[in-house]
Design a protein around this motif. Structure first.
Motif, PDB file in Angstrom:
ATOM      1  N   UNK A  70      -5.216  -4.664  -1.655  1.00 35.66           N
ATOM      2  CA  UNK A  70      -4.541  -3.991  -2.775  1.00 35.66           C
ATOM      3  C   UNK A  70      -3.120  -3.630  -2.385  1.00 35.66           C
ATOM      4  N   UNK A  71      -2.935  -3.140  -1.171  1.00 33.32           N
ATOM      5  CA  UNK A  71      -1.590  -2.784  -0.722  1.00 33.32           C
ATOM      6  C   UNK A  71      -0.670  -4.003  -0.693  1.00 33.32           C
ATOM      7  N   UNK A  72      -1.196  -5.131  -0.235  1.00 32.71           N
ATOM      8  CA  UNK A  72      -0.365  -6.348  -0.193  1.00 32.71           C
ATOM      9  C   UNK A  72       0.042  -6.784  -1.583  1.00 32.71           C
ATOM     10  N   UNK A  73      -0.868  -6.670  -2.552  1.00 34.45           N
ATOM     11  CA  UNK A  73      -0.519  -7.053  -3.926  1.00 34.45           C
ATOM     12  C   UNK A  73       0.473  -6.076  -4.537  1.00 34.45           C
ATOM     13  N   UNK A  74       0.311  -4.766  -4.209  1.00 33.22           N
ATOM     14  CA  UNK A  74       1.288  -3.801  -4.729  1.00 33.22           C
ATOM     15  C   UNK A  74       2.666  -4.103  -4.156  1.00 33.22           C
ATOM     16  N   UNK A 126     -11.636  -0.688   4.287  1.00 36.23           N
ATOM     17  CA  UNK A 126     -10.292  -1.008   4.781  1.00 36.23           C
ATOM     18  C   UNK A 126      -9.810  -2.369   4.267  1.00 36.23           C
ATOM     19  N   UNK A 127     -10.691  -3.348   4.215  1.00 38.93           N
ATOM     20  CA  UNK A 127     -10.291  -4.708   3.798  1.00 38.93           C
ATOM     21  C   UNK A 127      -9.781  -4.737   2.366  1.00 38.93           C
ATOM     22  N   UNK A 128     -10.557  -4.187   1.369  1.00 37.37           N
ATOM     23  CA  UNK A 128      -9.996  -4.217   0.001  1.00 37.37           C
ATOM     24  C   UNK A 128      -8.737  -3.373  -0.136  1.00 37.37           C
ATOM     25  N   UNK A 165       0.435   3.323  -4.841  1.00 37.61           N
ATOM     26  CA  UNK A 165       0.605   3.235  -3.395  1.00 37.61           C
ATOM     27  C   UNK A 165       0.333   4.583  -2.728  1.00 37.61           C
ATOM     28  N   UNK A 166       0.765   5.684  -3.403  1.00 39.43           N
ATOM     29  CA  UNK A 166       0.526   7.014  -2.853  1.00 39.43           C
ATOM     30  C   UNK A 166      -0.967   7.343  -2.805  1.00 39.43           C
ATOM     31  N   UNK A 167      -1.656   7.022  -3.892  1.00 41.57           N
ATOM     32  CA  UNK A 167      -3.084   7.324  -3.935  1.00 41.57           C
ATOM     33  C   UNK A 167      -3.876   6.455  -2.954  1.00 41.57           C
TER      34      UNK A 167
END
Length: 466
Positions: free
Chosen positions: A281-285, A275-277, A305-307
């Protein structure tokens, strides 16, 4: 080593069922020749102590023929003797045979001597009376023997008669009586042998049935319990092998339980660690989406983002399945309107369906349908079903959600699509971790699930188990 093997093999044979039954046969064969003299002893005991209450006759009356021959010899010796001499000799015989009754009739058919006195004997005999007496004396009690004085050649001096109660004569019993007693004894011996053999096999059957009951009666863990060993014969060896098998099953179950706990712990830890990584990744996207990008770059960000959302959903399902199967997540069922929950869940998914070009056909009745369910976990069931439509049946561009009255089951909820189907795979085999969670939750909440899948689409029916 060979010596030990031979000793062990010899010990097994000594304790085997074969050796025991051979011992029974051997005892029967050894006992068979003894049965005949035992039958004679048994006959003597029964005949003399049980059946015969009369006093034991003296040895001089052992045989009626001997007594008859003696009487005829005495009659022959008295030929030509005077009546006084005949009386004297008959008295001597009477003293020697005191149990007898003796009288004689002279040539003039007159009774001359009667020992003892008081018998119903006529003083003067007629020819008719004599013939009648002779007929009545044959084969009757008392035993009667008649001899002509002087014998057949010189029988003109009359005849003399000796009578003796037949109880004093050791005549052989009828052949039928002796045979019946003998057959009875032999039959008793054979019945005893059959009874021993029957008891031998009854014990074997009882032990085999006990072993069968142990095999078909699982314990608390679902594995049959071990049984107590009593004898080291063939059945005992089978029981020992059965106990060994049960021990191996228990070890295997314990090992499987440990591996299952390890797997659940690993899934829970991985779900938490991933969950942490994913959040980073979501925040950077999201940050990259605020930067000026080309159309191709924006499409790539959207795809990533979808994947990542799919990976997040998979992690959620893995964590949920691990919590449910390990017993760390409890279900709290309470009466709830399932149609209301379906509407709320469908409303949350509607924007995504619209974005993916999926037409939503929702037809639910207005009246509430109350099921005893856990609200949060029931929503997870719906989310997994809706998510599968988006992932695997998006090509059909359709999702149908409607209620329907089923005969014998009441109101049911049906979720259908027009995708390529599930490839012929049944629901029980599972079509991913999401459906595995659905399968577990519906089973725990008493919800029946029916799946119909074909190349034209898939239909999943949820109904309350009756």
């Amino acid at each position: 080593m060979k010596w030990r093997y031979k000793e062990r093999k010899k010990g097994r044979f000594r304790n085997s069922l074969t050796s025991r039954y051979l011992l029974i046969i051997l005892i029967a064969m050894i006992f068979m020749p003894i049965m005949f003299p035992l039958a004679s002893v048994f006959f003597w005991f029964v005949n003399d102590t049980v059946l015969n209450n009369e006093p034991t006759p003296p040895g001089k009356y052992a045989n009626g023929k001997v007594l008859e021959e003696m009487w005829h010899q005495e009659a022959a010796k008295l030929g030509g003797q005077s009546p006084e001499r005949i009386n004297e000799r008959l008295r001597e015989i009477r003293q020697e045979y005191p149990e007898t009754s003796i009288f004689w009739v002279d040539a003039s058919s007159r009774t001359r001597l009667e020992l003892p006195g008081g018998q119903e004997i006529p003083e003067q005999w007629s020819s008719e009376h004599t013939v009648q007496f002779m007929k009545q004396s044959v084969g009757t009690d008392p035993f009667t023997t008649v001899a002509l004085i002087g014998g057949k050649k010189d029988g003109g001096q009359g005849f003399m008669v000796m009578q003796l109660p037949r109880s004093y004569i050791n005549e052989p019993d009828p052949i039928g009586s002796r045979t019946a007693i003998y057959i009875l004894f032999m039959l008793t011996m054979f019945i005893m042998f059959i009874l021993i053999s029957w008891m031998f096999f009854v014990r074997i059957r009882k032990r085999l049935l006990h072993l069968r009951d142990a095999m078909t009666s699982p314990g608390e863990t679902g594995i049959p319990t071990q049984i107590q060993l009593n004898k080291p014969d063939e059945i005992g060896q089978l029981e020992e092998a059965y106990n060994h098998m049960v021990a191996q099953l228990e070890k295997g179950r314990q090992r499987e339980k440990e591996e299952e706990e390890l797997r659940k712990s690993l899934i829970a830890n991985l779900s938490h660690d991933l969950r942490t990584p994913l959040t980073v990744i979501r925040s950077h996207i999201f940050s990259m989406g605020n930067e000026p990008l080309s159309d191709t770059g924006k499409e790539s960000l959207t795809l990533m983002e979808s994947k990542i959302g799919d990976v997040g959903g998979l992690i959620d399902n893995l964590l949920s399945y691990s919590l449910l199967t390990s017993g760390r997540a409890e279900l709290n069922p309470e009466p709830s309107d399932v149609l209301r929950l379906v509407r709320e869940s469908a409303a949350g998914w509607y924007p995504l369906w619209e974005k993916e070009g999926i037409e939503a056909d929702i037809d639910l009745q207005d009246e509430p349908v109350i099921w005893p369910i856990d609200v949060l976990w029931f929503k997870r069931i719906l989310d997994n079903l809706f998510q599968n439509v988006v992932r695997h049946a998006k090509s059909g561009q359709y999702i149908g959600i409607y209620s329907k009255e089923l005969p014998g089951k009441g109101m049911a909820i049906i979720v259908s699509d027009k995708g390529p189907g599930m490839g012929g795979r049944s629901f029980d085999k599972g079509a991913g971790i999401g459906l595995a969670v659905v399968d577990y939750l519906t089973r725990e909440m008493g919800i029946d699930v029916q799946v119909q899948s074909s190349p034209e689409g898939t239909s999943i029916t949820l109904s309350r188990k009756i």
